[in-house]
Design an enzyme around this catalytic site. Structure first.
Site, mmCIF file in Angstrom:
data_model
loop_
_atom_site.group_PDB
_atom_site.id
_atom_site.type_symbol
_atom_site.label_atom_id
_atom_site.label_comp_id
_atom_site.label_asym_id
_atom_site.label_seq_id
_atom_site.Cartn_x
_atom_site.Cartn_y
_atom_site.Cartn_z
ATOM 1 C CB ILE A 128 -22.708 23.199 -2.162
ATOM 2 C CG1 ILE A 128 -23.080 24.332 -3.113
ATOM 3 C CG2 ILE A 128 -23.916 22.300 -1.918
ATOM 4 C CD1 ILE A 128 -23.429 23.879 -4.518
ATOM 5 C CG ASP A 146 -12.604 19.574 -1.366
ATOM 6 O OD1 ASP A 146 -11.563 19.668 -2.061
ATOM 7 O OD2 ASP A 146 -13.640 20.207 -1.623
ATOM 8 C CB ALA A 182 -22.326 17.137 -7.356
ATOM 9 N NE ARG A 183 -22.549 21.393 -13.101
ATOM 10 C CZ ARG A 183 -23.129 22.316 -12.344
ATOM 11 N NH1 ARG A 183 -23.946 21.945 -11.370
ATOM 12 N NH2 ARG A 183 -22.897 23.589 -12.547
ATOM 13 C CG ASP A 194 -31.425 19.098 -8.427
ATOM 14 O OD1 ASP A 194 -32.597 19.049 -8.855
ATOM 15 O OD2 ASP A 194 -30.754 20.150 -8.401
ATOM 16 C CD GLU A 235 -28.964 17.961 -15.578
ATOM 17 O OE1 GLU A 235 -29.037 19.186 -15.824
ATOM 18 O OE2 GLU A 235 -28.527 17.518 -14.510
ATOM 19 C CG HIS A 250 -29.586 20.967 -12.584
ATOM 20 N ND1 HIS A 250 -28.549 20.614 -13.429
ATOM 21 C CD2 HIS A 250 -28.998 21.688 -11.584
ATOM 22 C CE1 HIS A 250 -27.408 21.098 -12.967
ATOM 23 N NE2 HIS A 250 -27.657 21.754 -11.850
#
Length: 311
Positions: A149, A169, A229-230, A254, A259, A279
């Site tokens: 992504i 990364d 992401a999360r 998102d 959630e 999400h």
């Protein structure tokens, strides 16, 4: 005659993926699993449904778990490993869909078309409180997490906007590092030169609350943050405070730690410029179809291989 596998689909998946499953196995779901069939299930296909110890203990015949997506934070991997369950993911299948949403978020935050729309509807076409817009290429962009992504976002920003993009990364080899993206040595180095931050890293013990008050303070003044992401990677209270103070100009997410988020979530209840979606990053027709077909094929292949071993 060999008995067909029973596969439980916990949530809706693309119709083409469901058709593939039904052609090869008995399918339960989408939705709750009948109590009487718990002992029959040999595989599950799961999206966001929690696959914890109690659930796994109630599926004694389970052999394979297929995660409809990349993140396995909703699956108790310790229990799965203890049971020798095979766990498969659809890595990268939703990258294009999520990348589209991430770039859309950035453009909304930089140009505020939603605020201008509201102004026009209320006969105030040039509100002075709407911030001046920015071109994407004006911003110093940082991407935390350069997996499928993150690389898809970088490709859009570099190729489509000619933007100045850096990334961090530690897991990505130099051979696979994308052209046109400067590689930073660590997270602080990236944040200190960034005023448009994209988050595209997994939720792990070492990334939980990674973006907290300290990290937010490293960003350039008036930074914009996009999180596709999360939930749990960003400390939500810290971000809400940074938005309220103006340290961070705007943010979009998102994902949330819980959630769906409660109404009193500090980001939803706060006073800063914040856009939220539930999400939906991977929820495009093409993304859902790719992800569904990939994970269904992996699950069926694994079950067929196990049957071959036991023949």
């Amino acid at each position: 005659m060999q008995r067909r596998n029973v596969i439980w689909v916990t949530e809706h998946i693309h119709p083409d993926a469901m058709a593939m499953l039904k052609g090869a196995a008995d399918v339960m779901g989408p939705g709750p699993l009948p109590e009487a069939r718990r002992g029959d299930v040999t595989a599950i296909v799961v999206r966001a449904h929690k696959v914890d110890r109690p659930l796994l203990e109630n599926l004694p015949g389970l052999k394979v778990i297929g995660k409809h997506g990349a993140g396995t934070d909703n699956i108790d991997m310790d229990v799965a490993r203890g049971r020798n369950l095979q766990v498969f993911r659809a890595d990268g299948a939703n990258a294009e869909s999520v990348a589209d949403l991430a770039v859309l978020f950035a453009m909304l935050l930089l140009r505020s078309p939603d605020l201008h729309d509201q102004s026009l509807r209320h006969d105030a076409p040039k509100r002075s409180d709407i911030p001046q817009g920015f071109e994407v290429s004006e911003r110093k962009i940082g991407i935390l997490g350069m997996g499928a992504i993150g690389r898809a976002v970088a490709a859009r920003l570099v190729g489509g906007f000619g933007a100045d993009v850096a990334g961090y990364d530690p897991a990505l080899t130099q051979e696979t590092w994308p052209a046109g993206v400067r590689r930073e040595a660590d997270t602080p180095a990236l944040l200190q030169r960034t005023d448009l931050l994209f988050l595209h890293l997994p939720l792990l013990p070492e990334t939980r609350n990674l973006i907290d008050r300290s990290q937010l303070s490293m960003l350039l003044p008036g930074a914009v943050i996009v999180n596709c992401a999360r939930g749990g990677i960003v400390n939500e209270q810290a971000l809400a405070d940074a938005l309220a103070s103006g340290q961070v100009a705007a943010a979009a997410s998102d994902v949330f730690e819980v959630e769906p988020p409660a109404r009193d979530n500090p980001l939803l209840a706060g006073s800063g410029r914040f856009i939220a979606t539930p999400h939906i990053g991977a929820s495009t027709n093409a993304g859902l179809r790719r992800t569904g077909l990939i994970i269904v094929q992996k699950v069926l292949d694994a079950l067929n291989a196990l049957e071959g071993e036991n023949a």
